[in-house]
Design an enzyme around this catalytic site. Structure first.
Site, PDB file in Angstrom:
ATOM      1  N   ASN A  33      37.486  38.241  40.553  1.00 40.52           N
ATOM      2  CA  ASN A  33      36.331  37.749  41.311  1.00 40.52           C
ATOM      3  C   ASN A  33      35.234  38.776  41.514  1.00 40.52           C
ATOM      4  O   ASN A  33      34.064  38.412  41.597  1.00 40.52           O
ATOM      5  CB  ASN A  33      36.773  37.242  42.695  1.00 40.52           C
ATOM      6  N   CYS A  34      35.575  40.027  41.640  1.00 42.62           N
ATOM      7  CA  CYS A  34      34.593  41.042  42.001  1.00 42.62           C
ATOM      8  C   CYS A  34      33.375  41.102  41.074  1.00 42.62           C
ATOM      9  O   CYS A  34      32.250  41.191  41.565  1.00 42.62           O
ATOM     10  CB  CYS A  34      35.253  42.408  42.127  1.00 42.62           C
TER      11      CYS A  34
END
Length: 138
Positions: free
Chosen positions: A48-49
């Site tokens: 996700n980052c």
């Protein structure tokens, strides 16, 4: 315990920004001119980052127009952030500070450290120009 209306504690960290390494301290978050948005993420190279960094990068001109600087913090090193920036199209869009916190000084100071994992919780802190934390979401 809430950190709202408390001062950012003294710290020293290394960051990667615009192709070079830079030292970041509490003075960057209390320069008397700019607001700061400090965003903690668990680790570089996670699923996700990069999408979150890409979103912040695409809105970075709006942050700047509002008088705010962005600092993304993970428990990785600034060297990892350099490679991440160079190898991820999404992260490569970032023009703001990618701060390394391998000593966990920042994650502990902002109370987002996960001791069992050595990683950070996701957290966002908005800091006024005097270095006072005004809002937080973890």
């Amino acid at each position: 315990m809430s950190l709202i209306n408390t001062q950012v504690q003294p710290f020293k960290a290394q960051a990667f920004r615009n192709g070079k390494f830079e030292e970041v301290t509490e003075k960057n978050l209390s320069d008397g001119k700019n607001w700061s948005v400090v965003i903690f993420m668990p680790a570089a190279f996670t699923f996700n980052c990069p999408t979150e960094i890409e979103d912040a990068a695409e809105h970075y001109p709006e942050f700047q127009k509002a008088g705010a600087e962005v600092f993304i913090v993970t428990t990785d090193t600034h060297f990892s952030h350099k490679v991440w920036h160079e190898t991820s199209d999404a992260v490569g869009k970032a023009k703001f500070f990618l701060v390394g916190d391998p000593t966990h000084q920042l994650t502990r100071a902002f109370d987002v450290h996960i001791d069992e994992e050595g990683l950070a919780l996701r957290g966002t802190f908005v800091i006024d120009p005097s270095g006072t934390i005004k809002t937080m979401e973890v």
